[in-house]
Design an enzyme around this catalytic site. Structure first.
Site, PDB file in Angstrom:
ATOM      1  N   LYS A 129       0.877  -1.177   0.000  1.00 16.50           N
ATOM      2  CA  LYS A 129       0.000   0.000   0.000  1.00 16.50           C
ATOM      3  C   LYS A 129       0.909   1.220   0.000  1.00 16.50           C
ATOM      4  O   LYS A 129       2.034   1.167   0.468  1.00 16.50           O
ATOM      5  CB  LYS A 129      -0.859   0.017   1.267  1.00 16.50           C
ATOM      6  CG  LYS A 129      -1.858  -1.106   1.345  1.00 16.50           C
ATOM      7  CD  LYS A 129      -3.255  -0.534   1.588  1.00 16.50           C
ATOM      8  CE  LYS A 129      -4.260  -1.623   1.844  1.00 16.50           C
ATOM      9  NZ  LYS A 129      -4.520  -1.801   3.256  1.00 16.50           N
ATOM     10  N   HIS A 155       1.327   8.907   6.425  1.00 15.93           N
ATOM     11  CA  HIS A 155       2.382   8.159   7.123  1.00 15.93           C
ATOM     12  C   HIS A 155       3.562   9.036   7.499  1.00 15.93           C
ATOM     13  O   HIS A 155       4.348   8.679   8.369  1.00 15.93           O
ATOM     14  CB  HIS A 155       2.909   7.017   6.243  1.00 15.93           C
ATOM     15  CG  HIS A 155       2.031   5.816   6.274  1.00 15.93           C
ATOM     16  ND1 HIS A 155       1.403   5.340   5.160  1.00 15.93           N
ATOM     17  CD2 HIS A 155       1.668   4.998   7.290  1.00 15.93           C
ATOM     18  CE1 HIS A 155       0.689   4.282   5.484  1.00 15.93           C
ATOM     19  NE2 HIS A 155       0.830   4.055   6.766  1.00 15.93           N
ATOM     20  N   HIS A 209       1.934   7.075   2.151  1.00 14.90           N
ATOM     21  CA  HIS A 209       1.366   8.353   1.726  1.00 14.90           C
ATOM     22  C   HIS A 209       1.621   9.463   2.730  1.00 14.90           C
ATOM     23  O   HIS A 209       2.283   9.255   3.749  1.00 14.90           O
ATOM     24  CB  HIS A 209      -0.112   8.191   1.425  1.00 14.90           C
ATOM     25  CG  HIS A 209      -0.889   7.630   2.572  1.00 14.90           C
ATOM     26  ND1 HIS A 209      -1.233   8.376   3.655  1.00 14.90           N
ATOM     27  CD2 HIS A 209      -1.331   6.375   2.803  1.00 14.90           C
ATOM     28  CE1 HIS A 209      -1.894   7.615   4.507  1.00 14.90           C
ATOM     29  NE2 HIS A 209      -1.946   6.398   4.018  1.00 14.90           N
TER      30      HIS A 209
HETATM   31  N1  ARG Z   1       0.348  -0.507   9.762  1.00 12.63           N
HETATM   32  C1  ARG Z   1      -0.536   0.309  10.546  1.00 12.63           C
HETATM   33  C2  ARG Z   1      -1.193   1.369   9.661  1.00 12.63           C
HETATM   34  O1  ARG Z   1      -0.631   1.796   8.673  1.00 12.63           O
HETATM   35  C3  ARG Z   1       0.167   0.982  11.694  1.00 12.63           C
HETATM   36  C4  ARG Z   1       0.806   0.051  12.693  1.00 12.63           C
HETATM   37  C5  ARG Z   1       1.153   0.712  13.966  1.00 12.63           C
HETATM   38  N2  ARG Z   1       1.768  -0.164  14.942  1.00 12.63           N
HETATM   39  C6  ARG Z   1       1.158  -1.069  15.647  1.00 12.63           C
HETATM   40  N3  ARG Z   1       1.869  -1.816  16.468  1.00 12.63           N
HETATM   41  N4  ARG Z   1      -0.134  -1.254  15.568  1.00 12.63           N
HETATM   42  O2  ARG Z   1      -2.280   1.801   9.986  1.00 12.63           O
END
Ligand code: ARG
Length: 572
Positions: free
Chosen positions: A127, A133, A130
């Site tokens: 993905k 992030h 963006h």
């Molecule tokens: N991959 C997730 C997202 O883009 C964020 C992860 C954050 N870390 C965690 N341990 N949940 O929404």
């Protein structure tokens, strides 16, 4: 470094106040209005125990503190004792100390021997990385650096979203429409295209969804073909993410993402079952959190696959066992508030008291005002890499306009352009939503990264124009610091003095913007000092004293920018 609060607390301390010296010290404030002193001690709290009006107590204390070479004035105003520091005293102590410590200034050892985990950036494989992030990436990186400065052992973790049912879809889509050569060229945009196509096709043909579910189950079971594809997606995506991290100068200590925990899930489910926390609901396994107003946390779907929260529970337990963290921070958008509340509650119900050290550090949304300027739009997604490249290109244009003969223009526009984006990110209180506007980000005169970097450049330029002998004397403090008693110099020095406590405060509140704002103030005052006073004067003593302040300011700006993840150029 000299500790004025400590000195004042010792002066104030007496048995009849009924307060320890440390308590007194912690009560000392810095008045926002400088005419009320450099430090102030409020006496309200003492009125009860001493059975006197706070005004009278303040007057008695003010009387007692001797005016000396450290304090030039001590006065009572209402319930406060206001203390005024002698400008040459603070100049001598602070400027000398900063120049002696150099890049070490602002650091401390309070975190010695403690581990802190910062889970940040954490994009999802296949993905786009963006503009949303960028917040986690930049705020998280700065939090890492702030804690490192306090002596903590920081473990920066990129908890990659590299697992979950969407990979089943991706595998099916790739099998149907995938082309390796497309993938190699632009992995994420290509994968995103396949994924979008999958959704379009699955609307017409729902059997695709079943196929995807099967593919994910096969992936979880470790079937060769699925695992191979998944690895390919992960590898190509990482390559692309790493390009962005490289541009930002960001590194991680671990890339253990969601897939890393897949083999630790069964034990967690077992534990939840043994602790009587699991319930069945429509074939799925949940933890009922209704009585805490948190709905239900779904742990396992009816097909036996795990969920985001399940993996986060396994992650926290693994991290505690592996790192025995003092704190475990998650720099993740506030949209995930409910997820993190549920997750903490489940850990709490499991009996883990260290759950209190697991902290969600949320941040608000960023939106765009002038979307069309950011050329690569695909749906509503703005790719971070494009945004950064755009920032660099725009900076280059601005700089060429200002000074067409600037050497190393590419390196400098990279430092300034990317620094500007990072600085903007860290300027606002993180919880606030904000609108990204180029004019604001790249304004060289506003409260921006380029402005602060330019101040650093100005200080560097002044020092470059000085002789080696002058520089050495300024560094060694062979000078008369009373020349630094002018208003702007004095105010600037007080700001430099406060940097270590600002760093500590920013770390404690997970709020780099506290440092960013302080840095803007320092830059503004330095520029005021530069305009108010002539630095390269004929009088040698005066010149060296002033150079020593220029040097100290340059050090503080460079150190602080580094804590934000920004370079400090020598020229621009
Ligand atoms: N991959 C997730 C997202 O883009 C964020 C992860 C954050 N870390 C965690 N341990 N949940 O929404």
């Amino acid at each position: 470094m000299i500790d004025y609060r400590d000195i004042i607390a010792s002066e104030i301390f007496s048995d009849e106040l009924g307060l320890s010296k440390d308590e007194i010290k912690s009560m000392i404030e810095i008045p926002s209005d400088e005419s009320m002193g450099d430090f102030a001690f409020p006496c309200f709290r003492l009125a009860k125990t001493m059975r006197k009006s706070p005004q009278i107590i303040a007057a008695d204390i003010a009387e007692k503190i001797s005016v000396c070479n450290i304090f030039y004035k001590v006065e009572q105003v209402n319930a406060y004792v206001n203390v005024f520091i002698n400008p040459s005293h603070i100049a001598e102590n602070v400027v000398y100390e900063i120049n002696k410590l150099g890049s070490e200034y602002g650091k401390s050892e309070i975190g010695q021997g403690k581990n802190i985990i910062v889970d940040f950036s954490s994009p999802n494989i296949a993905k786009p990385f963006h503009i949303g992030h960028i917040r986690s990436t930049v705020i998280g990186n700065s939090i890492c650096k702030l804690y490192e400065a306090l002596g903590y052992n920081v473990i920066g973790v990129n908890h990659l979203g590299d697992y979950g049912t969407q990979f089943g879809k991706m595998i099916v889509a790739y099998r149907k429409w995938g082309k390796e050569e497309e993938l190699v060229k632009e992995p994420i945009k290509t994968l995103l295209g396949y994924y979008t196509k999958f959704h379009e096709e699955a609307e017409k043909d729902p059997s695709l969804d079943d196929e995807a579910r099967e593919a994910f189950v096969r992936l979880e079971e470790g079937c060769e073909e699925e695992v191979e594809l998944w690895e390919k997606f992960r590898e190509y995506s990482l390559e692309e993410f790493n390009r962005v991290y490289k541009m930002l100068g960001i590194t991680f200590d671990s890339y253990a993402g969601e897939s890393f925990y897949s083999d630790k899930i069964p034990a967690v489910v077992e534990e939840l079952k043994n602790k009587n926390l699991l319930e069945e609901s429509q074939g799925a396994q949940i933890v009922d959190l209704e009585e805490y107003d948190l709905g239900a946390a779904m742990i396992m779907k009816s097909d036996g696959s795990s969920l985001y929260v399940t993996r986060d529970i396994a992650t926290a337990i693994y991290r505690k066992n592996t790192y025995n963290f003092a704190k475990n921070l998650y720099v993740v958008a506030s949209q995930q508030n409910l997820h993190f509340k549920q997750w903490k509650k489940v850990l709490n119900l499991m009996g883990y008291d260290w759950e209190k050290d697991c902290i969600h550090v949320p941040f608000g949304l960023v939106s765009l005002e002038d979307g069309e300027i950011l050329s690569t739009r695909k749906g509503k997604v703005i790719f971070l890499e494009d945004l950064l490249k755009n920032a660099v290109a725009k900076t280059k244009d601005i700089m060429l306009e200002k000074n067409p003969d600037i050497p190393e223009i590419d390196t400098i526009s990279r430092e300034v352009g990317i620094g500007a984006v990072i600085f903007q990110e860290l300027s606002n209180n993180r919880i606030k939503d904000y609108v990204f506007t180029w004019d604001k980000v790249l304004n060289f005169d506003g409260e921006t990264g380029p402005y602060v970097q330019y101040t650093h450049v100005r200080a560097s330029g002044i020092l470059r124009n000085s002789t080696e002998d002058e520089i050495n004397k300024a560094k060694e403090g062979t000078c008369d610091y009373s020349y630094l008693s002018g208003e702007s110099a004095f105010r600037l020095i007080k700001l430099l003095y406060r940097v270590p406590e600002v760093i500590e405060d920013a770390a404690n509140r997970y709020e780099p913007s506290i440092l960013t704002r302080h840095l803007v103030e320092i830059s503004q005052l330095f520029n005021k000092f530069y305009h108010d006073e002539h630095i390269l004067v004929d009088n040698k003593d005066e010149r060296i004293a002033k150079l020593s302040l220029v040097m100290a300011t340059k050090i503080v700006i460079a150190n602080s920018l580094a804590l934000l993840g920004i370079n400090a150029p020598e020229r621009m």
